[in-house]
Design a protein around this motif. Structure first.
Motif, short mmCIF file in Angstrom:
data_model
loop_
_atom_site.label_atom_id
_atom_site.label_comp_id
_atom_site.label_asym_id
_atom_site.label_seq_id
_atom_site.Cartn_x
_atom_site.Cartn_y
_atom_site.Cartn_z
N LEU A 311 0.83 -1.20 0.00
CA LEU A 311 0.00 0.00 0.00
C LEU A 311 0.87 1.25 0.00
CD1 LEU A 311 -2.84 -0.85 2.56
CD2 LEU A 311 -2.98 -0.82 0.07
N ASN A 429 1.19 -3.12 5.22
CA ASN A 429 -0.17 -2.65 4.97
C ASN A 429 -0.93 -2.35 6.26
OD1 ASN A 429 0.40 -3.02 2.29
ND2 ASN A 429 -0.73 -4.93 2.09
N THR A 433 -3.33 1.12 7.25
CA THR A 433 -4.77 0.87 7.33
C THR A 433 -5.36 1.67 8.49
OG1 THR A 433 -4.41 -1.36 6.48
CG2 THR A 433 -6.53 -0.92 7.53
#
Length: 655
Positions: A311, A429, A433
C-alpha cells in the motif's frame, strides 16, 4: 504489642487520603453515631486532647484511639479503611476462630470460622483448593449468582489431602456430618467474588483485550516510544521447506511450529520490530534479535510472490519517519517467559537499551492487550487464510489426521520464505490501514503526529548510542575467552569459541596476549566473525573463524546442533569438509519423518538467504555507480550548422 494494636498519633493521620462514606445511606440511628465518631476523629487529628474530645463529642478516649487505628488499616480493595471503619457494626478485621472445632455428628451449627482456621493451619490445603478454580476443575455455570459444578470432586480430593496430612476421622473436617462440603463451596464462591479474573477463568471465559482497555485505562500511553509491549505468538499454520539436494532434485518436507515475536508501540499501534522463529521453543536469542530489529532501520521488503502489492500509505516506522531511526522506548512490558527473564535479555533491556521492564502476571494475556490484539489481527488476516491453517483445536486434530494420510499433499502449503514475505506485506499494509483505536487514523499517521508535532507537542526521542548503531552485536553481554597459544611449539595466539578457533592477523602477532582473556561480542545469527576487545577496553580487529566455518554463514543454533550430532556420533566431518553440508545431509535422512529436522533445514536456508541479501546490499553500497557506455559517433547529437555531404554511388548500382 502487634503493629495493628500500636497507638496511632495525630500526626500520622492523613484524613485527606481516607475514603469517604455517604452518610445519607446509613440508617438514622447509626448515622448519628457515625457523625459523632467522625467529629471525634477529626478533632483528634487536629491535636485536641482526648479529654476535651470526650466532653464535646461524647466518644470515649479508648474508642477514639481504636477508630483512628482501624481507619489506618488496609482494606481488601487496596485502600485504607478510612471513614468506613467509623460506621457502627462494621467488622474491620475478619473473624478468626481460636477454639478447636466441635464434633458435629447430628448437628450442623456451632463451628463458625472452623474452615478458615483449617486453611490457616495448613496453607497447602488452601493452595490446592485455589488450584481447583485455576485449572477449571470447579466450573461456574451461567446465571446470577451462578452455580458451581464439580464441587463434589473437589471435596473428595480435598478430603484425601487432609488424610495425607495426618488428619483422621476424629479431626475437622472429617468429623462433621457433611464433611464441611458447604463451607468448602462458600469459600470457593467468596474467592471468586473477590477476584474477577479467577471467576472468569472458572466460568470458562476471558476478558477481551478491548474490555481490558476500558477497565484498565492506565495501561495506555500518551506519547510515542514511551511504552511498548513485547510477546511471542505461535502461529497456527502448516509450513514446508523445499530442499534441493546436490543432484538437483527437490524434496518437500513439513516443518515444525513457527513463532512470531513482535514489539508494538502502545500510543501509535506501530510495530517497531518483529521476528520469525522456526525453533520448537523461543529462546533469549530470538527476543534479543527482535529488540535489535526494533531499534535499527528497516528497508523496503522485496516481494517475489506474484499478486502482492504494498500500500502506498503503508510502510515501516524507521523507513517512513526518518526521525525514528535508532530510537528506543522508555518502558517495555513482557510476560514471565523464561526467555524474557534470562539474565542476558534483562541486561539488553535494562542496561544496553536503558529502559525499564514491566513484567506482568503469568498466564494473563489481557495485561498486554495491544500486542495480543495485533496477534489476533495477524491470525484473522494471514494465518487462517493460508491453505495450511490450523483453526483451533479441532483444526489441529484434522491436520494430524491429514499428516497420517499417505495421500496428503503439501503442494498448496506455503514455505518459510513465502511466509516471511507475506508477513512483511501484512505489517507494511497494517501501518497504512485506518485503526479504530486511533480515531480512524493509520498507525503511521499517528506516529507522524507524535514525532513531527502535528496538532500537539513533538515527543523527545531517545536514540541509542553510536557504537550500538554501528555494531548491533554489542547488545549481547560479552563472553570472556582466554587466548591460547604456545611459543615453544610455534603455535600462534587464538581463542576457542563454541568449539571453533578464531584468530586475526593482529592477534596472531601478539604473543604477549597468550594467557589473557578477551571480551567477545558476537552476533548469534552469524558466527563467522567476532568482535573482540581486551579487558582494559582496547578494541581489536575482528576475529575470523577457521576452516570452512569462515565462509559458510551459520548461526549459533546451527553450530550447537552440529556439534551435538557429532558428540552423539551421528555426524563426522574432517578438517577440509564443509560441516554445514554434512549437517544438511544428516537432516535430509529423517526430514520426512521428523518435522524438527525439516525445521533445521529451513533454518540453514534462511541464514544463507539472509547472508546473501546482506552481501548484495554491502556491494551495492560500496561500489561506485556504473558509467554509461560511450555512444557511437552516429548517435551523438550534433552541434552547430550541419553541412551536407556528397553522396557517392559505387559502380554496379543503377541510378
Amino acid at each position: 504489642m502487634t503493629p495493628a494494636d500500636a497507638p496511632t498519633g495525630p500526626r500520622s493521620l492523613r484524613l485527606g487520603e481516607w475514603p469517604i462514606v455517604d452518610d445519607h445511606a446509613i440508617a438514622q440511628e447509626q448515622r448519628t453515631v457515625f457523625q459523632q465518631r467522625k467529629l471525634a476523629v477529626e478533632a483528634y487529628a487536629r491535636g485536641e486532647s482526648l479529654k476535651q474530645i470526650a466532653q464535646d463529642c461524647g466518644v470515649h478516649r479508648s474508642t477514639v484511639l481504636r477508630l483512628a487505628r482501624q481507619g489506618q488499616q488496609a482494606h481488601a480493595d487496596g485502600r485504607l479503611w478510612g471513614y468506613r471503619a467509623l460506621v457502627p457494626h462494621v467488622r474491620v478485621q475478619a473473624y478468626e476462630r481460636s477454639k478447636a472445632p466441635r464434633v458435629l455428628v447430628h448437628k450442623t451449627a456451632g463451628n463458625a470460622g472452623a474452615f478458615a482456621q483449617l486453611l490457616r493451619r495448613h496453607p497447602s490445603l488452601a493452595s490446592q483448593l485455589r488450584r481447583e478454580l485455576e485449572v477449571s476443575n470447579v466450573v461456574l455455570q451461567a446465571g446470577e449468582p451462578g452455580r458451581l459444578k464439580g464441587v463434589k470432586g473437589a471435596a473428595a480430593r480435598f478430603h484425601q489431602a487432609c488424610r495425607n496430612l495426618g488428619l483422621g476421622a476424629g479431626d475437622y473436617p472429617l468429623n462433621q456430618t457433611d464433611k464441611a462440603v458447604r463451607s468448602l463451596g462458600r469459600t470457593l464462591r467468596a474467592w471468586m467474588q473477590d477476584d474477577f479474573d479467577l471467576a472468569a477463568r472458572a466460568a470458562g471465559t476471558r476478558i477481551k483485550p478491548a474490555s481490558a482497555l476500558r477497565q484498565l485505562p492506565e495501561r495506555g500511553a500518551s506519547d510515542a516510544f514511551d511504552t511498548v509491549e513485547f510477546d511471542a505468538h505461535k502461529m497456527d499454520v502448516r509450513l514446508k521447506v523445499i530442499d534441493r539436494d546436490p543432484l538437483g532434485g527437490e524434496q518437500s518436507y513439513e516443518t515444525d511450529r513457527v513463532w512470531l515475536l513482535a514489539i508494538i508501540d502502545v500510543a501509535t499501534r506501530c510495530i517497531l520490530g518483529y521476528t520469525l522463529s522456526t525453533k520448537r521453543e523461543c529462546s533469549r536469542f530470538e527476543a534479543i534479535a527482535t529488540f535489535r530489529r526494533a531499534v535499527t532501520p528497516a528497508s523496503v521488503p522485496e516481494l517475489t510472490l506474484p499478486g502482492l502489492r504494498l500500500l502506498p500509505s503503508g510502510g515501516f516506522v524507521s523507513q517512513a519517519v526518518e526521525q525514528t531511526r535508532f530510537a528506543c522506548w522508555r518502558q517495555i512490558r513482557l510476560d514471565n517467559a523464561r526467555a524474557h527473564l534470562a539474565v542476558t535479555s534483562l541486561d539488553v533491556v535494562c542496561e544496553a537499551l536503558g529502559c525499564t521492564a514491566d513484567f506482568g502476571p503469568a498466564y494473563q494475556p489481557d495485561d498486554r492487550p495491544f500486542i495480543e490484539r495485533f496477534f489476533g489481527t495477524v491470525t484473522a488476516t494471514l494465518s487462517r487464510r493460508l491453505p495450511g491453517a490450523l483453526p483451533g483445536r479441532a483444526g489441529a486434530q484434522t491436520a494430524l489426521k491429514r499428516l497420517r494420510d499417505p495421500q496428503d499433499t503439501m503442494r498448496l502449503i506455503v514455505t518459510t520464505q513465502e511466509l516471511e514475505e507475506l508477513l512483511d506485506l501484512t505489517v507494511w499494509n497494517y501501518h497504512g490501514t485506518p485503526h479504530s483505536g486511533l480515531g480512524g487514523l493509520t498507525p503511521l499517521e499517528m506516529m507522524q503526529r507524535h514525532v513531527l508535532g502535528i496538532g500537539r507537542e513533538p515527543v523527545r526521542l531517545r536514540l541509542i548510542p553510536q557504537p550500538l548503531r554501528e555494531h548491533p552485536e554489542l547488545l549481547h553481554d560479552p563472553v570472556l575467552c582466554r587466548v591460547h597459544g604456545n611459543l615453544g611449539r610455534g603455535e600462534r595466539p587464538y581463542i576457542s569459541f563454541f568449539h571453533v578457533r578464531y584468530t586475526s592477523e593482529w592477534l596472531a602477532r601478539r604473543s604477549g596476549l597468550i594467557g589473557q582473556r578477551l571480551r567477545i561480542h558476537y552476533d548469534e545469527r552469524d558466527l563467522r566473525r567476532l568482535r573482540a576487545s581486551t579487558e582494559d577496553g582496547q578494541v581489536l580487529d575482528d576475529l575470523l573463524a577457521s576452516g570452512a566455518w569462515r565462509y559458510e554463514p551459520h548461526s549459533l543454533m546451527v553450530r550447537q546442533e552440529v556439534f551435538k550430532a557429532k558428540r552423539r556420533r551421528q555426524l563426522e566431518f574432517g578438517a577440509g569438509d564443509n560441516p554445514i553440508e554434512a549437517f544438511l545431509a544428516l537432516r535430509r535422512k529423517d526430514a520426512g519423518k521428523r518435522r524438527r529436522s525439516a525445521s533445521d533445514i529451513a533454518q540453514v536456508q534462511r541464514e544463507r538467504r539472509t547472508a546473501s541479501t546482506k552481501a548484495k546490499a554491502r556491494v551495492n553500497a560500496t561500489s561506485p555507480p556504473p558509467e554509461a557506455p560511450p555512444m557511437p559517433a552516429s548517435s551523438q547529437p550534433s552541434t552547430g550548422p550541419v553541412k551536407g555531404k556528397r553522396l557517392r554511388i559505387e559502380r554496379g548500382f543503377a541510378r
